[in-house]
Design a protein around this motif. Structure first.
Motif, short mmCIF file in Angstrom:
data_model
loop_
_atom_site.label_atom_id
_atom_site.label_comp_id
_atom_site.label_asym_id
_atom_site.label_seq_id
_atom_site.Cartn_x
_atom_site.Cartn_y
_atom_site.Cartn_z
N ARG A 134 38.14 81.08 59.10
CA ARG A 134 37.96 79.65 58.89
C ARG A 134 36.70 79.39 58.07
O ARG A 134 35.71 80.11 58.16
CB ARG A 134 37.88 78.90 60.22
CG ARG A 134 39.20 78.92 61.01
CD ARG A 134 39.08 78.12 62.29
NE ARG A 134 40.30 78.16 63.09
CZ ARG A 134 41.28 77.27 63.02
NH1 ARG A 134 41.16 76.26 62.17
NH2 ARG A 134 42.35 77.37 63.78
N PRO A 143 33.39 76.98 56.99
CA PRO A 143 32.39 76.31 57.85
C PRO A 143 32.85 74.97 58.41
O PRO A 143 32.44 74.57 59.50
CB PRO A 143 31.20 76.15 56.90
CG PRO A 143 31.33 77.30 55.95
CD PRO A 143 32.80 77.45 55.73
N ASP A 144 33.72 74.26 57.66
CA ASP A 144 34.19 72.96 58.16
C ASP A 144 35.38 73.08 59.10
O ASP A 144 35.95 72.09 59.55
CB ASP A 144 34.55 72.04 56.98
CG ASP A 144 35.71 72.58 56.15
OD1 ASP A 144 36.18 73.71 56.44
OD2 ASP A 144 36.14 71.89 55.21
N GLY A 145 35.75 74.33 59.42
CA GLY A 145 36.83 74.56 60.37
C GLY A 145 38.20 74.69 59.76
O GLY A 145 39.15 75.07 60.45
N THR A 146 38.35 74.38 58.48
CA THR A 146 39.65 74.52 57.85
C THR A 146 40.02 76.00 57.69
O THR A 146 39.15 76.87 57.70
CB THR A 146 39.67 73.85 56.45
OG1 THR A 146 38.63 74.42 55.66
CG2 THR A 146 39.46 72.36 56.58
N LYS A 183 40.73 79.21 55.99
CA LYS A 183 40.45 79.86 54.71
C LYS A 183 41.46 80.97 54.46
O LYS A 183 42.03 81.10 53.37
CB LYS A 183 39.04 80.42 54.71
CG LYS A 183 38.60 81.01 53.38
CD LYS A 183 37.14 81.46 53.46
CE LYS A 183 36.68 82.04 52.13
NZ LYS A 183 35.25 82.50 52.22
N ASP A 197 45.05 71.09 60.91
CA ASP A 197 44.55 72.14 60.02
C ASP A 197 45.70 72.87 59.33
O ASP A 197 45.59 73.29 58.17
CB ASP A 197 43.70 73.14 60.80
CG ASP A 197 42.35 72.56 61.20
OD1 ASP A 197 41.89 71.62 60.52
OD2 ASP A 197 41.76 73.04 62.18
#
Length: 441
Positions: free
Chosen positions: A187, A189-192, A194, A253
């Motif tokens: 993921r 840093p913003d939680g999405t 990757k 997400d």
């Protein structure tokens, strides 16, 4: 030969049109008629391939037929759709041979008589159908009527990025797949998301229900030909696995990840770009990777099965291109000689398979030393031969039942709109059965 959702949805419409073809053919039924195959004549063959290398591949495969049957001239017409074939049959002016990517419509073709019953030709030729794997034989006939022969085939397997796998072995069960998918997910840093270890959503390209649900051992239809979604616990097992992993990712997400994906058949495909560690796809992906991502270090393996079916590991979903003789063909005996050659001659099948990156459909061709395909392709040859492999059964209205289950999964189940799953599946069964009755099933 990629089978997109659009193509499958179109198959329902095409099948509905074919229902009219049987009763509206001008000039009467000429099934089985025509000059003897040994006479000098020209047959017209319609097929769907259109890219230059595909057209050449078909022509190359036909060259051997010309040598074996110098009296028969073959006129190839490429880029033909099921709709055009339907209109030609309805108008009483069909070609002698037709080929289609749409195995889902075989039930309609056989029941309506739009494609001729090939059993008399097969019996007269003494053709051994056991040279085709069981699942292939099942998707080219309907209720004892064989109106199609298999040409090339598609088999589905698990692709994995060796770098992203970090030394992990490909999973064999859904439990192992789930654990590994979570472990390999990265993921931002913003939680999405990757990198997705594995994206279970049916909105992810080839992760449709008909490619993953069979790994749980589902039986699509009852012995009486009715919907079986509420009657077979395997459907609930598949759906609960799907939702559990989606919930772990977070549905919002997942939607963001899906919106960020490129096109399936372009170089932006997320597996080819390293955005998914594992993905289910067809054998043709090896060809795309070879051309669009030649530096990708990847492997292939069978798709994992549910934990209670470990012995079935090695099988998968298979389908393929079909070929037959339409109602009203004017050179049926010669057409049969062409169909028989193209679907059973090992040399022709291997030539075709090498050029298109598809699976040849006979057991002898599968083991031919002349197959020149990448090493990762071996998985798909093995899946195709595996007795645990399966396909969706034909019905009078094509793949309507699959389309309805896919829609239910995508629009109701994955977003969390279903309260009582058992009741929802019973409702779905009723809708599918009503549709089957209207189609004469």
């Amino acid at each position: 030969m990629p089978t997109t959702t659009t193509r499958r949805l179109a198959a329902v419409t095409a099948a509905a049109g074919l229902a009219l073809a049987a009763g509206c053919t001008a000039g009467g039924d000429r099934s089985g008629h025509g000059p003897a195959s040994g006479e000098k004549q020209t047959i017209e063959v319609w097929h769907g391939w259109s890219a230059p290398h595909e057209v050449k591949a078909f022509q190359d495969a036909v060259t051997g037929f010309n040598k074996a049957h110098p009296n028969i001239t073959v006129k190839l017409v490429n880029g033909q759709t099921d709709d055009r074939i339907t209109n030609a049959i309805r108008g009483g002016n069909p070609p002698d041979v037709v080929s289609s990517f749409t195995t889902d419509s075989v039930g309609q073709w056989c029941q309506s008589g739009a494609w001729q019953n090939l059993s008399p030709f097969i019996a007269k030729s003494g053709l051994d159908l056991n040279q085709f794997p069981r699942a292939v034989r099942s998707y080219t006939e309907y209720k004892g009527t064989r109106c199609a022969m298999p040409l090339l085939a598609d088999a589905y397997g698990l692709y994995y990025n060796k770098k992203l796998m970090k030394g992990e072995r490909p999973p064999k069960t859904m439990g192992e797949l789930t654990a590994l998918a979570k472990k390999l997910t990265v993921r931002a840093p913003d939680g999405t998301i990757k990198v997705a270890g594995f994206m279970p959503s049916v909105q992810y390209y080839e992760h449709q229900v008909q490619h993953l649900a069979p790994q749980f051992g589902v039986t699509w239809l009852t012995a009486g030909g009715r919907a079986n979604f509420s009657g077979d616990p395997a459907f609930q097992a598949y759906l609960k696995w799907n939702k559990s992993l989606l919930d772990w990712y977070g549905y919002d997400d997942v939607k963001k990840f899906l919106r960020s994906m490129g096109q399936e058949f372009e170089s932006s495909n997320p597996f080819q770009k390293g955005r998914t560690a594992m993905a289910v796809d067809g054998e043709w992906r090896t060809k795309f990777i070879q051309e669009e991502a030649p530096g990708l270090d990847y492997g292939t393996a069978p798709v994992p099965v549910s934990d209670d079916r470990a012995s079935a590991y090695g099988g998968g979903f298979i389908t393929g291109t079909v070929i037959g003789i339409p109602r009203g063909a004017r050179h049926a005996p010669a057409a049969w000689e062409f169909v028989r050659y193209l679907t059973t001659d090992t040399g022709a099948l291997v030539t075709f398979a090498n050029a298109l990156g598809n699976v040849p459909s006979t057991i002898p061709a599968l083991s031919s030393p002349k197959l020149t395909l990448p090493p990762q392709f071996r998985t798909f040859l093995d899946v195709f031969k595996n007795p645990s492999s399966s396909s969706t059964p034909p019905t009078p209205n094509g793949n309507d039942y699959v389309v309805r289950f896919e829609k239910f999964t995508q629009e109701e189940w994955e977003p969390g709109k279903v309260g009582d799953l058992g009741r929802a599946l019973k409702k779905l069964d009723g809708e599918v059965d009503d549709s089957l009755k209207l189609a004469g099933g």
